[in-house]
Motif scaffolding. Structure first.
Motif, PDB file in Angstrom:
ATOM      1  N   ARG A  24       0.822  -1.196   0.000  1.00 29.04           N
ATOM      2  CA  ARG A  24       0.000   0.000   0.000  1.00 29.04           C
ATOM      3  C   ARG A  24       0.869   1.264   0.000  1.00 29.04           C
ATOM      4  NH1 ARG A  24      -2.732  -1.832   4.085  1.00 29.04           N
ATOM      5  NH2 ARG A  24      -2.002  -0.353   5.653  1.00 29.04           N
ATOM      6  N   ALA A  25       1.938   1.214   0.794  1.00 32.69           N
ATOM      7  CA  ALA A  25       2.799   2.391   0.955  1.00 32.69           C
ATOM      8  C   ALA A  25       3.789   2.540  -0.186  1.00 32.69           C
ATOM      9  CB  ALA A  25       3.555   2.293   2.279  1.00 32.69           C
ATOM     10  N   GLY A  26       4.071   1.444  -0.881  1.00 31.32           N
ATOM     11  CA  GLY A  26       5.046   1.492  -1.957  1.00 31.32           C
ATOM     12  C   GLY A  26       6.477   1.558  -1.481  1.00 31.32           C
ATOM     13  N   GLY A  27       6.734   1.034  -0.294  1.00 33.41           N
ATOM     14  CA  GLY A  27       8.093   1.054   0.245  1.00 33.41           C
ATOM     15  C   GLY A  27       8.138   0.594   1.684  1.00 33.41           C
ATOM     16  N   PRO A  28       9.240   0.862   2.393  1.00 32.11           N
ATOM     17  CA  PRO A  28       9.435   0.364   3.754  1.00 32.11           C
ATOM     18  C   PRO A  28       8.358   0.838   4.726  1.00 32.11           C
ATOM     19  CG  PRO A  28      11.487   1.230   2.868  1.00 32.11           C
ATOM     20  CD  PRO A  28      10.411   1.616   1.917  1.00 32.11           C
ATOM     21  N   VAL A  29       8.008  -0.042   5.634  1.00 33.80           N
ATOM     22  CA  VAL A  29       7.014   0.241   6.662  1.00 33.80           C
ATOM     23  C   VAL A  29       7.641  -0.001   8.025  1.00 33.80           C
ATOM     24  CG1 VAL A  29       4.834  -0.524   7.681  1.00 33.80           C
ATOM     25  CG2 VAL A  29       5.036  -0.297   5.199  1.00 33.80           C
ATOM     26  N   CYS A  30       7.434   0.911   8.956  1.00 32.47           N
ATOM     27  CA  CYS A  30       7.934   0.704  10.312  1.00 32.47           C
ATOM     28  C   CYS A  30       6.768   0.492  11.265  1.00 32.47           C
ATOM     29  CB  CYS A  30       8.799   1.868  10.796  1.00 32.47           C
ATOM     30  SG  CYS A  30       7.897   3.382  11.221  1.00 32.47           S
ATOM     31  N   ARG A 119       8.138   4.658   4.350  1.00 33.46           N
ATOM     32  CA  ARG A 119       7.045   5.283   3.614  1.00 33.46           C
ATOM     33  C   ARG A 119       5.780   5.368   4.459  1.00 33.46           C
ATOM     34  NH1 ARG A 119       7.833   5.240  -1.991  1.00 33.46           N
ATOM     35  NH2 ARG A 119       5.892   6.457  -2.031  1.00 33.46           N
ATOM     36  N   LEU A 120       5.686   4.467   5.461  1.00 33.74           N
ATOM     37  CA  LEU A 120       4.497   4.416   6.296  1.00 33.74           C
ATOM     38  C   LEU A 120       4.888   3.958   7.694  1.00 33.74           C
ATOM     39  CD1 LEU A 120       1.348   4.427   6.633  1.00 33.74           C
ATOM     40  CD2 LEU A 120       1.410   2.030   5.910  1.00 33.74           C
ATOM     41  N   ALA A 121       4.331   4.611   8.705  1.00 35.52           N
ATOM     42  CA  ALA A 121       4.513   4.195  10.099  1.00 35.52           C
ATOM     43  C   ALA A 121       3.196   3.606  10.598  1.00 35.52           C
ATOM     44  CB  ALA A 121       4.920   5.376  10.972  1.00 35.52           C
ATOM     45  N   LEU A 122       3.243   2.355  11.024  1.00 30.54           N
ATOM     46  CA  LEU A 122       2.099   1.699  11.649  1.00 30.54           C
ATOM     47  C   LEU A 122       2.226   1.922  13.152  1.00 30.54           C
ATOM     48  CD1 LEU A 122       2.167  -1.681   9.684  1.00 30.54           C
ATOM     49  CD2 LEU A 122       0.688   0.298   9.242  1.00 30.54           C
ATOM     50  N   VAL A 123       1.301   2.666  13.729  1.00 29.43           N
ATOM     51  CA  VAL A 123       1.400   3.084  15.122  1.00 29.43           C
ATOM     52  C   VAL A 123       0.374   2.340  15.961  1.00 29.43           C
ATOM     53  CG1 VAL A 123       1.369   5.053  16.701  1.00 29.43           C
ATOM     54  CG2 VAL A 123       2.126   5.374  14.326  1.00 29.43           C
ATOM     55  N   ASP A 124       0.836   1.649  16.984  1.00 36.04           N
ATOM     56  CA  ASP A 124      -0.089   0.932  17.849  1.00 36.04           C
ATOM     57  C   ASP A 124      -1.010   1.914  18.576  1.00 36.04           C
ATOM     58  OD1 ASP A 124      -1.019  -1.514  19.159  1.00 36.04           O
ATOM     59  OD2 ASP A 124      -0.171  -0.640  20.961  1.00 36.04           O
ATOM     60  N   GLY A 125      -2.296   1.619  18.586  1.00 35.15           N
ATOM     61  CA  GLY A 125      -3.239   2.478  19.292  1.00 35.15           C
ATOM     62  C   GLY A 125      -4.149   3.225  18.343  1.00 35.15           C
ATOM     63  N   LYS A 126      -4.701   4.315  18.831  1.00 29.45           N
ATOM     64  CA  LYS A 126      -5.686   5.067  18.041  1.00 29.45           C
ATOM     65  C   LYS A 126      -5.203   6.439  17.602  1.00 29.45           C
ATOM     66  CE  LYS A 126      -7.972   6.849  22.220  1.00 29.45           C
ATOM     67  NZ  LYS A 126      -9.248   6.926  22.973  1.00 29.45           N
ATOM     68  N   ASP A 127      -3.974   6.808  17.957  1.00 31.39           N
ATOM     69  CA  ASP A 127      -3.455   8.137  17.623  1.00 31.39           C
ATOM     70  C   ASP A 127      -2.326   8.051  16.612  1.00 31.39           C
ATOM     71  OD1 ASP A 127      -5.112   9.585  19.402  1.00 31.39           O
ATOM     72  OD2 ASP A 127      -3.793   9.069  21.071  1.00 31.39           O
ATOM     73  N   VAL A 128      -2.318   8.963  15.669  1.00 28.49           N
ATOM     74  CA  VAL A 128      -1.180   9.150  14.773  1.00 28.49           C
ATOM     75  C   VAL A 128      -0.509  10.460  15.153  1.00 28.49           C
ATOM     76  CG1 VAL A 128      -0.426   9.505  12.395  1.00 28.49           C
ATOM     77  CG2 VAL A 128      -2.249   7.876  12.890  1.00 28.49           C
ATOM     78  N   PRO A 129       0.759  10.413  15.567  1.00 28.73           N
ATOM     79  CA  PRO A 129       1.432  11.658  15.984  1.00 28.73           C
ATOM     80  C   PRO A 129       1.525  12.657  14.837  1.00 28.73           C
ATOM     81  CG  PRO A 129       2.700   9.711  16.609  1.00 28.73           C
ATOM     82  CD  PRO A 129       1.628   9.242  15.684  1.00 28.73           C
ATOM     83  N   LYS A 130       1.455  13.942  15.189  1.00 24.11           N
ATOM     84  CA  LYS A 130       1.675  14.981  14.200  1.00 24.11           C
ATOM     85  C   LYS A 130       3.177  15.110  13.928  1.00 24.11           C
ATOM     86  CE  LYS A 130      -2.354  17.680  15.683  1.00 24.11           C
ATOM     87  NZ  LYS A 130      -2.807  18.971  16.260  1.00 24.11           N
ATOM     88  N   GLY A 131       3.508  15.487  12.717  1.00 27.28           N
ATOM     89  CA  GLY A 131       4.899  15.760  12.387  1.00 27.28           C
ATOM     90  C   GLY A 131       5.730  14.530  12.089  1.00 27.28           C
ATOM     91  N   LEU A 132       5.085  13.388  11.807  1.00 23.54           N
ATOM     92  CA  LEU A 132       5.856  12.200  11.437  1.00 23.54           C
ATOM     93  C   LEU A 132       6.653  12.459  10.160  1.00 23.54           C
ATOM     94  CD1 LEU A 132       3.379   9.211  11.994  1.00 23.54           C
ATOM     95  CD2 LEU A 132       5.493   9.659  13.251  1.00 23.54           C
ATOM     96  N   ALA A 133       7.772  11.764  10.040  1.00 24.33           N
ATOM     97  CA  ALA A 133       8.616  11.910   8.860  1.00 24.33           C
ATOM     98  C   ALA A 133       8.051  11.165   7.653  1.00 24.33           C
ATOM     99  CB  ALA A 133      10.022  11.401   9.173  1.00 24.33           C
ATOM    100  N   CYS A 134       6.888  10.544   7.806  1.00 23.73           N
ATOM    101  CA  CYS A 134       6.253   9.780   6.740  1.00 23.73           C
ATOM    102  C   CYS A 134       4.757   9.733   7.019  1.00 23.73           C
ATOM    103  CB  CYS A 134       6.834   8.360   6.664  1.00 23.73           C
ATOM    104  SG  CYS A 134       6.550   7.407   8.172  1.00 23.73           S
ATOM    105  N   ALA A 135       4.025   9.059   6.167  1.00 24.36           N
ATOM    106  CA  ALA A 135       2.609   8.848   6.442  1.00 24.36           C
ATOM    107  C   ALA A 135       2.454   7.962   7.675  1.00 24.36           C
ATOM    108  CB  ALA A 135       1.940   8.193   5.235  1.00 24.36           C
ATOM    109  N   GLY A 136       1.327   8.119   8.377  1.00 26.54           N
ATOM    110  CA  GLY A 136       1.092   7.324   9.574  1.00 26.54           C
ATOM    111  C   GLY A 136      -0.282   6.683   9.544  1.00 26.54           C
ATOM    112  N   GLU A 137      -0.376   5.542  10.186  1.00 27.07           N
ATOM    113  CA  GLU A 137      -1.639   4.815  10.255  1.00 27.07           C
ATOM    114  C   GLU A 137      -1.791   4.225  11.650  1.00 27.07           C
ATOM    115  OE1 GLU A 137      -3.179   0.715   8.262  1.00 27.07           O
ATOM    116  OE2 GLU A 137      -2.510   2.273   6.849  1.00 27.07           O
ATOM    117  N   ALA A 138      -2.859   4.570  12.349  1.00 27.95           N
ATOM    118  CA  ALA A 138      -3.115   4.012  13.676  1.00 27.95           C
ATOM    119  C   ALA A 138      -3.694   2.618  13.542  1.00 27.95           C
ATOM    120  CB  ALA A 138      -4.079   4.908  14.448  1.00 27.95           C
ATOM    121  N   VAL A 139      -3.193   1.695  14.364  1.00 21.13           N
ATOM    122  CA  VAL A 139      -3.648   0.304  14.324  1.00 21.13           C
ATOM    123  C   VAL A 139      -4.006  -0.114  15.746  1.00 21.13           C
ATOM    124  CG1 VAL A 139      -3.130  -2.057  13.617  1.00 21.13           C
ATOM    125  CG2 VAL A 139      -2.059  -0.134  12.409  1.00 21.13           C
ATOM    126  N   ILE A 140      -5.283  -0.201  16.045  1.00 23.67           N
ATOM    127  CA  ILE A 140      -5.712  -0.630  17.368  1.00 23.67           C
ATOM    128  C   ILE A 140      -5.357  -2.104  17.548  1.00 23.67           C
ATOM    129  CG2 ILE A 140      -7.719  -0.993  18.852  1.00 23.67           C
ATOM    130  CD1 ILE A 140      -8.977   1.464  17.555  1.00 23.67           C
TER     131      ILE A 140
END
Length: 221
Positions: A24-30, A119-140
């Motif tokens: 989906r992101a077209g590259g590395p995911v953290c 290219r994408l940060a998968l973040v545990d929980g319901k919040d995506v931090p502002k100012g990420l160096a890439c796109a972010g996606e909250a994952v409960i």
């Protein structure tokens, strides 16, 4: 005599979740996760983890379902094979910003600290931090779904446990090596006897009440 039941294995994230995110992101995911939001003392620790394409670590799962021995073994393998960044938000920062904002601050900086920008940060929980160096996606419940988030949960948990064990050397009367700063009965007894240390979160209700401070309403604890 009936045969003993085989030990159940902890649930593992599905690698397909991370593969789909990478496509989906077209590259590395953290994956991004934290340890230590609830304790009354010590930092909150955030880890960001990116596995290079084609690299995996067998047995990675949510840190909460793993034994300490397994967590430590997986931690060593993760930091050896993955791109890992760890950021601490100190108790003083937590007091200044509040626990939620301090955690989001640390998440942003952990992602920025990776060697390769994802290219994408998968973040545990319901919040995506502002100012990420890439796109972010909250994952409960992300540490049960994403291998990268589960790996981050292991790194954050092991790092924080080690920090609390080290803290216990300077404050041996508090039992930090056992309760890791959580509000256990032993911790409460130590606080009643010795008072809070510099590592206690003064914005948390139990510590504020102990110090006779006002304005504890709405603070965890």
């Amino acid at each position: 005599m009936p045969a003993a039941a085989a030990p159940t294995k902890p649930p593992r994230p599905n690698p397909a979740f991370d593969r789909a995110a990478r496509k989906r992101a077209g590259g590395p995911v953290c994956g991004v996760d934290e340890a230590g939001r609830g304790p009354w003392a010590g930092p909150v620790v955030v880890a960001a983890v990116t596995f290079p394409h084609g690299v995996s670590v067998r047995g990675v799962a949510d840190s909460k379902v793993l034994s300490p021995q397994v967590r430590h073994a997986l931690y060593a393998e993760i930091v050896a094979r993955a791109d890992v960044s760890v950021v601490l938000a100190s108790s003083s920062r937590i007091d200044a910003m509040n626990i939620r904002e301090a955690t989001l601050w640390a998440m942003t900086r952990a992602v920025a600290g990776l060697c390769e920008r994802p290219r994408l940060a998968l973040v545990d929980g319901k919040d995506v931090p502002k100012g990420l160096a890439c796109a972010g996606e909250a994952v409960i419940d992300g540490d049960a779904k994403s291998t990268a988030i589960a790996a981050a949960s292991i790194v954050a948990k092991v790092t924080r446990d080690r920090l609390m064990q080290h803290m216990a050397l300077s404050f041996p009367d508090y039992g930090f090596e056992r309760h890791k700063g959580y509000g256990t009965k032993d911790h409460q007894t130590a606080l009643a006897c010795f008072g809070p240390t510099v590592h206690h979160r003064r914005s948390f209700r139990p510590i504020r009440l102990l110090l006779g401070l006002d304005g504890a309403e709405g603070v965890p604890g």
